[in-house]
Design an enzyme around this catalytic site. Sequence first.
Site, PDB file in Angstrom:
ATOM      1  N   ASP A 140       0.848  -1.180   0.000  1.00  0.00           N
ATOM      2  CA  ASP A 140       0.000   0.000   0.000  1.00  0.00           C
ATOM      3  C   ASP A 140       0.894   1.243   0.000  1.00  0.00           C
ATOM      4  O   ASP A 140       2.082   1.162   0.335  1.00  0.00           O
ATOM      5  CB  ASP A 140      -0.879  -0.038   1.254  1.00  0.00           C
ATOM      6  CG  ASP A 140      -1.718   1.205   1.421  1.00  0.00           C
ATOM      7  OD1 ASP A 140      -2.344   1.643   0.442  1.00  0.00           O
ATOM      8  OD2 ASP A 140      -1.745   1.759   2.537  1.00  0.00           O
ATOM      9  N   ARG A 194     -15.201  12.110  -0.878  1.00  0.00           N
ATOM     10  CA  ARG A 194     -14.064  12.986  -0.599  1.00  0.00           C
ATOM     11  C   ARG A 194     -13.574  13.701  -1.855  1.00  0.00           C
ATOM     12  O   ARG A 194     -13.283  14.906  -1.831  1.00  0.00           O
ATOM     13  CB  ARG A 194     -12.919  12.167   0.029  1.00  0.00           C
ATOM     14  CG  ARG A 194     -13.184  11.729   1.451  1.00  0.00           C
ATOM     15  CD  ARG A 194     -12.100  10.797   1.961  1.00  0.00           C
ATOM     16  NE  ARG A 194     -12.174   9.498   1.310  1.00  0.00           N
ATOM     17  CZ  ARG A 194     -11.195   8.582   1.356  1.00  0.00           C
ATOM     18  NH1 ARG A 194     -10.062   8.858   1.984  1.00  0.00           N
ATOM     19  NH2 ARG A 194     -11.346   7.423   0.771  1.00  0.00           N
ATOM     20  N   GLY A 240      -5.105   2.759  -3.224  1.00  0.00           N
ATOM     21  CA  GLY A 240      -6.434   3.314  -3.424  1.00  0.00           C
ATOM     22  C   GLY A 240      -6.369   4.807  -3.624  1.00  0.00           C
ATOM     23  O   GLY A 240      -7.405   5.467  -3.784  1.00  0.00           O
ATOM     24  N   ASP A 249      -0.349   5.104   0.863  1.00  0.00           N
ATOM     25  CA  ASP A 249      -0.634   6.128   1.872  1.00  0.00           C
ATOM     26  C   ASP A 249      -0.567   5.562   3.290  1.00  0.00           C
ATOM     27  O   ASP A 249      -1.153   4.508   3.586  1.00  0.00           O
ATOM     28  CB  ASP A 249      -2.021   6.720   1.637  1.00  0.00           C
ATOM     29  CG  ASP A 249      -2.102   7.521   0.350  1.00  0.00           C
ATOM     30  OD1 ASP A 249      -2.612   8.641   0.392  1.00  0.00           O
ATOM     31  OD2 ASP A 249      -1.636   7.026  -0.698  1.00  0.00           O
TER      32      ASP A 249
END
Length: 293
Positions: free
Chosen positions: A83, A128, A173, A85
């Site tokens: 991943d 968001r 993501g 972030d």
Amino acid sequence: MFIATLIAADRLSAGDISLASDLLAEAGADILGHMWIEPDKAVDIRFSGDLVSAREALSALGFGIDYVAQPEAARAKKLFVADMDSTMITVECLDELADYAGFKPQVAAITERAMRGELDFVEALDERVALLADMDAAIVTRCHEERVVVSPGAATLVRTMKAHDVHTVLVSGGFTLFADRVAVEIGFDRAVANRLDIAAGRLTGRVVRPIVDSATKQRVLQEETERLELGAAETLAIGDGANDLAMVEQAGLGVAYRGKPKLRDVADARIDHGDLTALLYAQGYARKDWVEG
């Protein structure tokens, strides 16, 4: 046969090794000895017994010590999927982008709930990103330059694994406008991420379909495993939130890095104290074998 690797954020003592050995023995393990990977920093304890019980027992180790208990075979992995972030970098890029638009508190609150698995990821992402509508797309470059910081040990981890013929994939993501840059900076072979929709040089507030979500991350891990003709045991995946749960659970060694509760519950190992080089010790690489980032 199994190995429990203890990694100290500061200094590992003989007492720490003794305590870990006692905890393993109390859980029914047969201790077969220990060997330093790096003096005062990381050690392997070889044992036989039940791996699940061993992991549970080692959770009683003191503050400042991470541990990875795993089968001795295939501990040095051949595929690494990570991943981005709050894992390979220290920030959530969407939260930082929102700060430039004046919406960071609202966006960060949604991000936290999504990473805890309390919200549908795709719905939370759309909600968001909609707040960023009409922002100048050039703000992404500024945000990357001003806010994105590579996590301690990330570059050394990836570059060392690549030097040992490991295929590395950054799967996020988040967004390609960040992930592509981060992948180059750290040294990943491939990056997979979402694309922000842009029209006339401005963000539209939409994410281009299909969305990179939990299922996508799991699929990337599976596809790369099959393409490289690897066994599941030869794979390593790491993340921090609920969106990483499927790939972390599927990997031969699934790791939660400063992980949210739902991910911690399914991960094979947790890195809570040290930096990402802990995963090099876990694979048996001493510092002399590292490619420093």
